[in-house]
Design an enzyme around this catalytic site. Structure first.
Site, PDB file in Angstrom:
ATOM      1  N   HIS A  71       0.827  -1.204   0.000  1.00  0.00           N
ATOM      2  CA  HIS A  71       0.000   0.000   0.000  1.00  0.00           C
ATOM      3  C   HIS A  71       0.861   1.254   0.000  1.00  0.00           C
ATOM      4  O   HIS A  71       2.061   1.215   0.248  1.00  0.00           O
ATOM      5  CB  HIS A  71      -0.959   0.015   1.198  1.00  0.00           C
ATOM      6  CG  HIS A  71      -0.316   0.381   2.498  1.00  0.00           C
ATOM      7  ND1 HIS A  71      -0.895   1.230   3.409  1.00  0.00           N
ATOM      8  CD2 HIS A  71       0.869   0.026   3.042  1.00  0.00           C
ATOM      9  CE1 HIS A  71      -0.101   1.370   4.456  1.00  0.00           C
ATOM     10  NE2 HIS A  71       0.973   0.647   4.261  1.00  0.00           N
ATOM     11  N   CYS A 125       3.870   5.408   5.649  1.00  0.00           N
ATOM     12  CA  CYS A 125       4.004   4.175   6.427  1.00  0.00           C
ATOM     13  C   CYS A 125       5.464   3.728   6.410  1.00  0.00           C
ATOM     14  O   CYS A 125       6.164   3.923   5.410  1.00  0.00           O
ATOM     15  CB  CYS A 125       3.116   3.082   5.831  1.00  0.00           C
ATOM     16  SG  CYS A 125       3.175   1.517   6.728  1.00  0.00           S
ATOM     17  N   GLN A 143      -7.170  -3.074   9.642  1.00  0.00           N
ATOM     18  CA  GLN A 143      -8.385  -2.308   9.879  1.00  0.00           C
ATOM     19  C   GLN A 143      -9.463  -2.771   8.901  1.00  0.00           C
ATOM     20  O   GLN A 143      -9.165  -3.092   7.746  1.00  0.00           O
ATOM     21  CB  GLN A 143      -8.107  -0.815   9.721  1.00  0.00           C
ATOM     22  CG  GLN A 143      -7.171  -0.283  10.793  1.00  0.00           C
ATOM     23  CD  GLN A 143      -6.760   1.154  10.539  1.00  0.00           C
ATOM     24  OE1 GLN A 143      -7.526   1.958  10.039  1.00  0.00           O
ATOM     25  NE2 GLN A 143      -5.527   1.470  10.900  1.00  0.00           N
ATOM     26  N   SER A 166      -5.980   5.305   9.976  1.00  0.00           N
ATOM     27  CA  SER A 166      -4.556   5.614   9.774  1.00  0.00           C
ATOM     28  C   SER A 166      -4.328   6.726   8.767  1.00  0.00           C
ATOM     29  O   SER A 166      -3.280   7.378   8.778  1.00  0.00           O
ATOM     30  CB  SER A 166      -3.803   4.375   9.308  1.00  0.00           C
ATOM     31  OG  SER A 166      -3.849   3.384  10.305  1.00  0.00           O
ATOM     32  N   HIS A 169      -5.328   5.433   1.746  1.00  0.00           N
ATOM     33  CA  HIS A 169      -4.426   4.451   1.139  1.00  0.00           C
ATOM     34  C   HIS A 169      -4.791   4.174  -0.311  1.00  0.00           C
ATOM     35  O   HIS A 169      -5.954   4.244  -0.690  1.00  0.00           O
ATOM     36  CB  HIS A 169      -4.550   3.079   1.820  1.00  0.00           C
ATOM     37  CG  HIS A 169      -4.539   3.075   3.298  1.00  0.00           C
ATOM     38  ND1 HIS A 169      -3.484   2.597   4.027  1.00  0.00           N
ATOM     39  CD2 HIS A 169      -5.480   3.443   4.208  1.00  0.00           C
ATOM     40  CE1 HIS A 169      -3.760   2.671   5.315  1.00  0.00           C
ATOM     41  NE2 HIS A 169      -4.965   3.176   5.450  1.00  0.00           N
TER      42      HIS A 169
END
Length: 173
Positions: A71, A125, A143, A166, A169
């Site tokens: 991702h 990330c 998630q 978060s 993405h």
């Protein structure tokens, strides 16, 4: 004849002379050059990483019920942890993060750059250092919003914008 540790070779995107094999002791794929007898864990120079990802998704042994995905994450000020390896304090809005991610999505869709190559420099990330690679995971490990999209994708396919706690993405299976 294919040995037990050698995977069937299609177009894996590897340079001439290289093949993908499977380490029974580590239960991981590795790369082997039959003429030089060199083996390595990382893909050799000159590998087409997009072709390799599709090949690996279709040909490697997968733990039951698990998938492999990568991702690219863009965080915003309302993210669960609004900081990253790139920026200690992220102040952009969610709308700005979505705009940035949609720009990345256009570049990937046009073939200008792969998700993995872009993730190295643009993802918030820590998986950026591994081309955004998250490895194998099963249901209940990510998630919910991320998991639902990742499991719905076909190998090699890239998602649209996915919103989680978060951040936002792009996911590639």
């Amino acid at each position: 004849m294919v040995s037990a540790d050698q995977l069937p070779q299609a177009d894996a995107g590897l340079p001439v002379g290289w093949e993908v094999r499977h380490s029974n002791s580590k239960n991981l794929p590795y790369f082997f050059n039959a003429s030089s007898k060199e083996s390595r864990w990382e893909p050799p120079e000159g590998t087409d990483l997009d072709k390799l990802k599709v090949y690996m998704a279709q040909n490697t042994r997968k733990p039951e019920g698990k998938i492999h995905a990568a991702h690219l994450l863009v965080k915003h000020r309302d993210s669960r942890r609004p900081g990253s390896w790139k920026e200690p304090t992220i102040t952009r809005t969610k709308e700005e993060a979505i705009g940035i991610l949609k720009g990345h999505e256009r570049r990937i869709q046009s073939g200008q750059i792969s998700l993995g190559d872009l993730a190295q420099t643009e993802s918030d990330c820590s998986s950026a250092r591994k081309n955004g690679d998250l490895g194998m995971f099963g249901r209940g490990e990510m998630q919910k919003e991320f998991e639902e999209v990742a499991f719905a994708l076909e190998p090699g396919q890239v998602s649209g914008v996915v919103d989680t706690a978060s951040g936002v993405h792009l996911i590639q299976r």
